[in-house]
Design an enzyme around this catalytic site. Structure first.
Site, PDB file in Angstrom:
ATOM      1  N   ALA A   1      44.867  29.192  34.035  1.00  0.00           N
ATOM      2  CA  ALA A   1      44.619  30.621  34.267  1.00  0.00           C
ATOM      3  C   ALA A   1      43.250  30.839  34.908  1.00  0.00           C
ATOM      4  O   ALA A   1      43.008  31.865  35.535  1.00  0.00           O
ATOM      5  CB  ALA A   1      44.716  31.385  32.945  1.00  0.00           C
ATOM      6  N   SER A   2      42.362  29.881  34.765  1.00  0.00           N
ATOM      7  CA  SER A   2      40.987  30.036  35.266  1.00  0.00           C
ATOM      8  C   SER A   2      40.931  29.941  36.797  1.00  0.00           C
ATOM      9  O   SER A   2      41.339  28.926  37.371  1.00  0.00           O
ATOM     10  CB  SER A   2      40.111  28.936  34.654  1.00  0.00           C
ATOM     11  N   PRO A   3      40.401  30.976  37.464  1.00  0.00           N
ATOM     12  CA  PRO A   3      40.304  30.904  38.924  1.00  0.00           C
ATOM     13  C   PRO A   3      39.525  29.684  39.439  1.00  0.00           C
ATOM     14  O   PRO A   3      40.025  28.973  40.320  1.00  0.00           O
ATOM     15  CB  PRO A   3      39.634  32.233  39.304  1.00  0.00           C
TER      16      PRO A   3
END
Ligand SMILES: N[C@@H](CCC(=O)N[C@@H](CS)C(=O)NCC(=O)O)C(=O)O
Length: 222
Positions: free
Chosen positions: A11-13
């Site tokens: 989920a982390s960009p």
């Protein structure tokens, strides 16, 4: 080639930016999932790898490198068959570096974290209007960077595209990108999403983030 391990959560960009670089280079690596929401970055074991406790963190032959921008630049410089993703030409590289610093210092911190930190830390769902204004200013800059160019640092795909696509599409969860006002951004997002490795490296994680963020019933103050 030494064994590479990427620590992160999809989920982390910035994790997805590093994954896009690895995918573009076709480099095999092991992916170790770190649950940031469960504070696994604060475990003594992870802190020994990265005292700044951030993902992505890359392990290369016992060396630890963190910050997605440093990771992507390192990977292209060390393992790239060519320099196109991170040009050696100093002027071209300066443009890529400027975009990377823009992502790091403005888009991620001032744009994304300015909104998500209060949401996650205190559950504060009324987002101050200046945070909305900051996002619009970011979109205006990105639209200008893309004027007359297909990619964020000029006419070829670079690691700056990987960095910015992840955080700009995350900001779009909060402030919709108007396809008329931001025609360049809209076309650029489509262009990057059509890369053959995008879905595997980034698509699912981007959707996971949208699902996570939409759980907060946020509004902007007027
Ligand atoms: N500028 C950094 C940002 C890294 C970052 O803040 N990552 C967040 C996830 S999006 C994180 O690791 N948070 C957990 C923590 O700080 O303990 C990069 O590009 O790598």
């Amino acid at each position: 080639m030494s064994k590479l391990i990427l620590y992160g959560t999809e989920a982390s960009p910035p994790v997805r930016a590093a994954k896009l670089t690895l995918a573009a280079l076709g480099i095999p690596y092991e992916y170790v999932k770190i649950n940031t929401l469960a504070k696994e970055t604060l475990s003594p074991e992870f802190l020994r790898k990265n005292p700044q406790h951030t993902v992505p963190t890359l392990e290369d032959d016992g060396h630890f490198i963190w910050d997605s921008h440093a990771i992507s630049a390192y990977l292209v410089s060390k393992y790239g068959q060519s320099d196109t993703l991170y040009p050696k030409d100093l002027l071209q590289r300066a443009v890529v570096d400027q975009r990377l610093h823009f992502e790091s210092g403005v888009v991620f911190v001032n744009g994304l974290r300015g909104i998500t930190k209060p949401l996650f830390a205190t559950g504060q769902t009324t987002i101050p209007k200046e945070r909305y204004d900051a996002v619009i200013e970011i979109y205006d800059f990105v639209e200008t960077f893309l004027t007359g160019h297909d990619f964020i640092a000029g006419d070829q795909l670079t690691i700056a595209d990987f960095s910015l696509i992840t955080s700009i599409t995350a900001l779009a969860v909060f402030v919709v990108i108007d396809p008329v006002k931001y025609a360049n951004i809209t076309a650029w997002i489509k262009r990057i999403e059509e890369l053959p490795y995008y879905e595997e490296a980034c698509g699912k994680g981007a959707r996971d983030l949208v699902t996570l963020l939409k759980k907060f019933n946020f509004t902007f103050s007027t």
